[in-house]
Design a protein around this motif. Structure first.
Motif, PDB file in Angstrom:
ATOM      1  N   PRO A 288       0.824  -1.220   0.000  1.00 30.22           N
ATOM      2  CA  PRO A 288       0.000   0.000   0.000  1.00 30.22           C
ATOM      3  C   PRO A 288       0.849   1.256   0.000  1.00 30.22           C
ATOM      4  CG  PRO A 288      -0.053  -1.065   2.146  1.00 30.22           C
ATOM      5  CD  PRO A 288       0.665  -2.001   1.239  1.00 30.22           C
ATOM      6  N   GLU A 289       2.080   1.203   0.594  1.00 33.98           N
ATOM      7  CA  GLU A 289       2.938   2.375   0.591  1.00 33.98           C
ATOM      8  C   GLU A 289       3.356   2.755  -0.828  1.00 33.98           C
ATOM      9  OE1 GLU A 289       3.390  -0.259   2.387  1.00 33.98           O
ATOM     10  OE2 GLU A 289       3.176   0.352   4.486  1.00 33.98           O
ATOM     11  N   ILE A 290       3.728   1.732  -1.613  1.00 32.48           N
ATOM     12  CA  ILE A 290       4.126   2.016  -2.996  1.00 32.48           C
ATOM     13  C   ILE A 290       2.923   2.490  -3.808  1.00 32.48           C
ATOM     14  CG2 ILE A 290       5.116   1.021  -5.080  1.00 32.48           C
ATOM     15  CD1 ILE A 290       6.715  -0.866  -3.386  1.00 32.48           C
ATOM     16  N   GLU A 291       1.761   1.889  -3.555  1.00 32.14           N
ATOM     17  CA  GLU A 291       0.563   2.331  -4.266  1.00 32.14           C
ATOM     18  C   GLU A 291       0.256   3.789  -3.953  1.00 32.14           C
ATOM     19  OE1 GLU A 291      -2.672  -0.249  -3.447  1.00 32.14           O
ATOM     20  OE2 GLU A 291      -1.868  -1.910  -4.651  1.00 32.14           O
ATOM     21  N   ASN A 292       0.442   4.199  -2.706  1.00 30.40           N
ATOM     22  CA  ASN A 292       0.218   5.596  -2.340  1.00 30.40           C
ATOM     23  C   ASN A 292       1.205   6.515  -3.056  1.00 30.40           C
ATOM     24  OD1 ASN A 292      -1.913   4.935  -0.635  1.00 30.40           O
ATOM     25  ND2 ASN A 292      -0.567   4.659   1.145  1.00 30.40           N
ATOM     26  N   ILE A 293       2.450   6.041  -3.195  1.00 28.76           N
ATOM     27  CA  ILE A 293       3.430   6.843  -3.925  1.00 28.76           C
ATOM     28  C   ILE A 293       3.015   7.006  -5.385  1.00 28.76           C
ATOM     29  CG2 ILE A 293       5.815   6.890  -4.751  1.00 28.76           C
ATOM     30  CD1 ILE A 293       6.644   5.555  -2.152  1.00 28.76           C
ATOM     31  N   LEU A 294       2.546   5.915  -5.982  1.00 23.33           N
ATOM     32  CA  LEU A 294       2.122   5.980  -7.381  1.00 23.33           C
ATOM     33  C   LEU A 294       0.929   6.917  -7.546  1.00 23.33           C
ATOM     34  CD1 LEU A 294       2.398   2.242  -8.523  1.00 23.33           C
ATOM     35  CD2 LEU A 294       4.053   4.081  -8.794  1.00 23.33           C
ATOM     36  N   LYS A 295      -0.040   6.793  -6.657  1.00 26.28           N
ATOM     37  CA  LYS A 295      -1.211   7.669  -6.751  1.00 26.28           C
ATOM     38  C   LYS A 295      -0.835   9.120  -6.495  1.00 26.28           C
ATOM     39  CE  LYS A 295      -4.481   4.070  -5.367  1.00 26.28           C
ATOM     40  NZ  LYS A 295      -5.463   3.628  -4.343  1.00 26.28           N
ATOM     41  N   GLY A 296       0.120   9.334  -5.589  1.00 26.97           N
ATOM     42  CA  GLY A 296       0.534  10.695  -5.294  1.00 26.97           C
ATOM     43  C   GLY A 296       1.241  11.370  -6.454  1.00 26.97           C
ATOM     44  N   MET A 297       1.860  10.572  -7.335  1.00 28.35           N
ATOM     45  CA  MET A 297       2.533  11.161  -8.489  1.00 28.35           C
ATOM     46  C   MET A 297       1.550  11.562  -9.580  1.00 28.35           C
ATOM     47  SD  MET A 297       5.996   8.872  -8.770  1.00 28.35           S
ATOM     48  CE  MET A 297       6.673  10.014  -9.963  1.00 28.35           C
ATOM     49  N   GLY A 298       0.331  11.062  -9.478  1.00 29.66           N
ATOM     50  CA  GLY A 298      -0.708  11.522 -10.397  1.00 29.66           C
ATOM     51  C   GLY A 298      -0.566  11.010 -11.810  1.00 29.66           C
ATOM     52  N   HIS A 299       0.010   9.842 -11.998  1.00 28.28           N
ATOM     53  CA  HIS A 299       0.128   9.278 -13.349  1.00 28.28           C
ATOM     54  C   HIS A 299      -1.160   8.532 -13.687  1.00 28.28           C
ATOM     55  CE1 HIS A 299       4.327  10.344 -13.899  1.00 28.28           C
ATOM     56  NE2 HIS A 299       4.560   9.929 -12.657  1.00 28.28           N
ATOM     57  N   THR A 300      -2.056   9.243 -14.318  1.00 27.89           N
ATOM     58  CA  THR A 300      -3.352   8.632 -14.656  1.00 27.89           C
ATOM     59  C   THR A 300      -3.437   8.199 -16.113  1.00 27.89           C
ATOM     60  OG1 THR A 300      -4.254  10.827 -15.142  1.00 27.89           O
ATOM     61  CG2 THR A 300      -4.523   9.983 -12.894  1.00 27.89           C
ATOM     62  N   SER A 301      -2.440   8.551 -16.929  1.00 27.85           N
ATOM     63  CA  SER A 301      -2.504   8.195 -18.352  1.00 27.85           C
ATOM     64  C   SER A 301      -1.752   6.913 -18.661  1.00 27.85           C
ATOM     65  CB  SER A 301      -1.934   9.340 -19.203  1.00 27.85           C
ATOM     66  OG  SER A 301      -0.567   9.539 -18.886  1.00 27.85           O
ATOM     67  N   SER A 302      -1.286   6.190 -17.647  1.00 31.27           N
ATOM     68  CA  SER A 302      -0.544   4.950 -17.871  1.00 31.27           C
ATOM     69  C   SER A 302      -0.939   3.932 -16.815  1.00 31.27           C
ATOM     70  CB  SER A 302       0.970   5.185 -17.797  1.00 31.27           C
ATOM     71  OG  SER A 302       1.375   6.182 -18.710  1.00 31.27           O
ATOM     72  N   ARG A 303      -0.811   2.669 -17.190  1.00 35.80           N
ATOM     73  CA  ARG A 303      -0.923   1.608 -16.200  1.00 35.80           C
ATOM     74  C   ARG A 303       0.490   1.295 -15.709  1.00 35.80           C
ATOM     75  NH1 ARG A 303      -3.544  -4.173 -17.634  1.00 35.80           N
ATOM     76  NH2 ARG A 303      -1.711  -4.310 -18.990  1.00 35.80           N
ATOM     77  N   ILE A 304       0.678   1.414 -14.389  1.00 31.18           N
ATOM     78  CA  ILE A 304       2.029   1.290 -13.827  1.00 31.18           C
ATOM     79  C   ILE A 304       2.054   0.156 -12.814  1.00 31.18           C
ATOM     80  CG2 ILE A 304       3.842   2.461 -12.533  1.00 31.18           C
ATOM     81  CD1 ILE A 304       2.792   5.087 -13.578  1.00 31.18           C
ATOM     82  N   TRP A 305       3.062  -0.695 -12.952  1.00 31.61           N
ATOM     83  CA  TRP A 305       3.336  -1.749 -11.983  1.00 31.61           C
ATOM     84  C   TRP A 305       4.711  -1.501 -11.374  1.00 31.61           C
ATOM     85  CZ3 TRP A 305       2.105  -5.410 -16.476  1.00 31.61           C
ATOM     86  CH2 TRP A 305       0.730  -5.634 -16.546  1.00 31.61           C
ATOM     87  N   VAL A 306       4.813  -1.891 -10.112  1.00 31.79           N
ATOM     88  CA  VAL A 306       6.125  -1.984  -9.454  1.00 31.79           C
ATOM     89  C   VAL A 306       6.322  -3.437  -9.078  1.00 31.79           C
ATOM     90  CG1 VAL A 306       7.548  -1.243  -7.533  1.00 31.79           C
ATOM     91  CG2 VAL A 306       5.959   0.377  -8.594  1.00 31.79           C
ATOM     92  N   ILE A 307       7.387  -4.037  -9.558  1.00 36.34           N
ATOM     93  CA  ILE A 307       7.652  -5.455  -9.326  1.00 36.34           C
ATOM     94  C   ILE A 307       8.973  -5.596  -8.584  1.00 36.34           C
ATOM     95  CG2 ILE A 307       6.364  -6.149 -11.379  1.00 36.34           C
ATOM     96  CD1 ILE A 307       9.020  -6.566 -12.806  1.00 36.34           C
ATOM     97  N   ASP A 308       9.102  -6.716  -7.902  1.00 39.08           N
ATOM     98  CA  ASP A 308      10.372  -6.980  -7.233  1.00 39.08           C
ATOM     99  C   ASP A 308      11.288  -7.737  -8.181  1.00 39.08           C
ATOM    100  OD1 ASP A 308       9.361  -9.505  -7.339  1.00 39.08           O
ATOM    101  OD2 ASP A 308       9.220  -9.795  -5.163  1.00 39.08           O
ATOM    102  N   ARG A 309      12.423  -8.133  -7.650  1.00 43.93           N
ATOM    103  CA  ARG A 309      13.404  -8.810  -8.499  1.00 43.93           C
ATOM    104  C   ARG A 309      12.931 -10.167  -8.986  1.00 43.93           C
ATOM    105  NH1 ARG A 309      18.456 -10.179  -4.728  1.00 43.93           N
ATOM    106  NH2 ARG A 309      18.183  -7.983  -4.143  1.00 43.93           N
TER     107      ARG A 309
END
Length: 743
Positions: A288-309
């Motif tokens: 949820p912390e990373i999701e909050n960071i993504l939402k806070g950046m306001g990137h609404t025109s792309s689908r963004i994933w953060v994955i681990d190694r």
């Protein structure tokens, strides 16, 4: 009199048709080159689309880099997510998938139907203990975990041939089939829980604080809830627990009891060993912390994933259906009006464009619920420390998706990657809008240009055709000037040509007038000196002369006579042409005229034989008998000059439909090539020197043609079919007794 049968006149060989093009057709074909404009424009738009895609690719790579930069050097985002493991094992290291809705805990498994691909099967390879050789029919299960609204949900579809429930009134929880849950808390504490039920229905877990065999060491945990449902093949378990009580490790193990007497454990199968913390498997829950960071950046025109190694999703934001890129905001349609052009566009042009030229973006399906599916060259390159992008098709193949990945660094190690994806619907919509405007403009240009060129070609064609008609009517088939050409006042090339032709025809008319009057003037001027020479020779012949002088005087007299004949022939054609203008026509039988004339020819040409066939029925024509007789004189005279003495001259008169056909045929020399029509002109003859016993100027057939033209008939010279001579065919219109022509 020998009867000669009539022979059908063979028609001239038809010329092979040749495809011709007028000026309008040629200019219209040239105007078709305007059709290349849509092709050029279409390719230009495609090139523009390629540039836009390159721009979108660079923009998306920049987006992934910006998000990765925000996540770099932040170990707290990865330390609790088991991302430091060198490798993960399927089935042991669990992944909590993002669920679309809350799961209803009823043991029916209906809510899990959309996640069949994410379910993991646990069988022989996951057996931790077996009292006797393992049989698959004894125990195996399917399992997955998911996350929704602060809870972790778990599914267990257990296949057990001998389910054993907890005995009524028994305080022991380990003397029957039961489920052990082992977790670590966010603080790293190791806790174990057991699920053991008396019957189907709702349950809560028991926390094991010591020995599971001691009921006093069990503590009811109300936050872990679920439902046990017995099936024909075993039982189903659905449960949930709050995410705030779960750390980075999680394991499940089923203990199977088959003997209801001794109730000993026969088999243990689980995701990992739930007895020891070191052997416990991990669980990855989207952060949820990373999701909050993504939402806070306001990137609404792309689908963004953060994955681990390990290519497991830590966070996700955005919807690919709405990820059209920044270009989608550039497409703005103007306000629709009720003009005729708008109606034409909506009803005719746009449907035509989208049927043949433009492909409209369609709805597509592309969902990645399974972290194991987040693979690709771009991800492998990003996990190696390099940013990368690629194009791929959606799951259903209806759309192109651009994916870009960029590494996330922690110290000098790659801890994961940011994956950004966008569809090309925005660019496609922008391209389609550009194509609509381009094609509208090109169609208008093509229509106006083609119409203008067609009108221009029509004007040129009309003027050229008018000039051609005037030129054709100016000179008849015999080369006489009939009409003048009106000089054009236009200042272009066609006007210059018209004035040149008008001047040429005027000069030809003056010259032809001079030639037409030359014979009569020459005849008039020569008759006086001829008369003087003749009188002088006559006076000289009255005196006594020796034999040589008499011979010379006789030869001079013959020359004067020959010259006088020439002068008479030169004026004969002019006299006939002038007299025909005042001749009167009458209806009479042509066969009687022919028969009467042929009797005189037989006496005049005693050395030749004539075969005449005029038929039995009268052939009525409307014409001048005297001139038709004169025409027949010329034809017979011509046939006599070229026929052989021992061969007869054949004269045939017949009626075919509304035409009277008179044929005069003789055996003799054939006509030279390409001389058939020229022999009907004035002063044209093919007689050899040996055949000219008297002067011939080639006026006989010319006079016959004048008489035929006056009667609106046709005269034709041709070689006979047997190639033994020549025949002349004259066709005249047949008339009724009242004088009306049948033609």
């Amino acid at each position: 009199m020998q009867k000669i049968t009539w022979r059908k006149i063979p028609s001239p060989r038809l010329k092979r048709l040749k495809l011709t093009f007028g000026l309008r057709t040629k200019i219209t074909l040239i105007a078709c080159l305007l059709l290349t404009l849509p092709w050029i424009g279409y390719n230009y738009i495609l090139e523009m689309e390629k540039l836009l895609r390159q721009g979108q690719e660079q923009t998306l790579v920049g987006t992934a880099r910006a998000v990765a930069t925000a996540l770099n050097e932040r170990p707290n985002l990865f330390s609790d997510q088991a991302s430091f493991l060198q490798s993960v094992q399927k089935g042991r290291d669990l992944y909590a998938y993002e669920l679309g809705s809350a799961i209803k805990l009823d043991g029916q498994l209906n809510d899990w139907s959309g996640y069949s691909e994410q379910v993991v099967h646990y069988g022989r390879e996951y057996v931790q203990f077996s009292r006797r050789p393992y049989q698959r029919s004894s125990l195996h299960f399917n399992h997955m975990v998911g996350k929704y609204d602060g809870y972790l949900y778990a599914l267990f579809e257990v296949k057990d041939n001998k389910p054993v429930m907890r005995r009524r009134g028994s305080a022991r929880v380990d003397r029957n089939d039961h489920l052990i849950i082992a977790i670590t808390t966010p603080n790293g504490e190791f806790h174990r829980y057991v699920i053991s039920v008396y019957e189907d229905g709702w349950f809560n877990a028991w926390r094991i604080n010591g020995d599971i065999t001691q009921p006093a060491d069990l503590e009811l945990e109300s936050q872990i809830q679920g439902y046990w449902h017995t099936t024909d093949n075993g039982y189903n378990i659905e449960l949930r627990l709050p995410l705030n009580m779960l750390g980075s490790k999680l394991g499940f193990a089923f203990y199977d009891v088959n003997n209801t007497s001794n109730r000993e454990i026969d088999t243990i199968i689980g995701t990992s060993n739930t007895n020891q913390l070191s052997k416990l498997g991990t669980v990855l829950i989207p952060s949820p912390e990373i999701e909050n960071i993504l939402k806070g950046m306001g990137h609404t025109s792309s689908r963004i994933w953060v994955i681990d190694r390990h290519q497991r999703i830590l966070a996700q934001t955005g919807d690919i259906q709405e990820s059209n890129g920044v270009w989608s905001s550039s497409v703005k349609y103007g306000d629709e009006t009720d003009s005729w052009w708008t109606t034409l566009e909506q009803k005719w042009l746009h449907p035509l464009y989208y049927r043949y030229l433009i492909k409209e973006p369609t709805a597509f399906h592309d969902t990645l619920k399974d972290a194991a599916n987040v693979k690709g060259v771009h991800i492998s390159q990003a996990l190696q420390g390099r940013g990368y992008s690629l194009w791929r098709r959606s799951n259903d193949g209806k759309a192109m998706i651009l994916a870009a990945a960029y590494p996330i660094w922690l110290d000098d190690n790659v801890m994961g990657a940011v994956v950004a994806e966008e569809s090309t619907i925005g660019i496609q919509t922008l391209r389609n809008r550009a194509l609509e405007k381009l094609l509208n403009a090109l169609i208008a240009i093509i229509v106006v240009g083609t119409l203008t060129l067609f009108l221009f070609a029509s004007n040129i064609s009309r003027r050229v055709r008018k000039l051609r008609n005037e030129a054709e009517h100016a000179i008849d088939s015999q080369g006489k000037i009939q009409h003048t050409i009106t000089a054009s006042t236009e200042s272009d090339e066609i006007g210059d040509l018209s004035r040149s032709l008008a001047g040429m025809v005027s000069r030809l008319s003056q010259y032809n007038h001079y030639l037409e009057n030359l014979s009569s003037r020459l005849s008039h001027e020569l008759r006086t000196p001829v008369a003087v020479v003749r009188s002088s020779i006559e006076n000289l012949s009255m005196q006594e002369q020796d034999e040589d002088s008499k011979r010379y005087i006789e030869r001079a007299h013959e020359g004067i006579q020959r010259l006088n004949t020439i002068l008479s022939s030169m004026t004969e054609a002019t006299r006939i042409e002038q007299s025909l203008q005042g001749a009167e026509k009458e209806v009479f039988p042509l066969n009687e005229l022919v028969e009467g004339c042929m009797q005189g020819y037989q006496m005049a040409y005693k050395n030749h034989r004539f075969n005449v066939d005029t038929g039995n029925a009268p052939v009525m024509v409307d014409g001048a008998p005297d001139y038709l007789a004169q025409m027949l004189d010329k034809l017979i005279s011509n046939a006599v000059d070229f026929s052989l003495d021992e061969q007869p001259i054949e004269v045939t008169l017949s009626q075919v439909a509304s035409q009277a056909c008179l044929i005069v045929s003789n055996k003799g020399p054939l006509l030279p090539d390409d001389m058939n029509d020229q022999l009907l002109n004035s002063m044209v003859s093919v007689r050899t020197q040996s055949q000219q016993s008297k002067p011939h100027l080639g006026l006989g057939l010319f006079i016959a043609r004048l008489i035929t033209d006056y009667h609106q008939g046709k005269i034709l010279l041709r070689n006979r079919e047997d190639k033994q001579g020549v025949e002349v065919c004259v066709t005249l219109a047949v008339a009724t007794l009242e004088g009306a022509s049948k033609s």
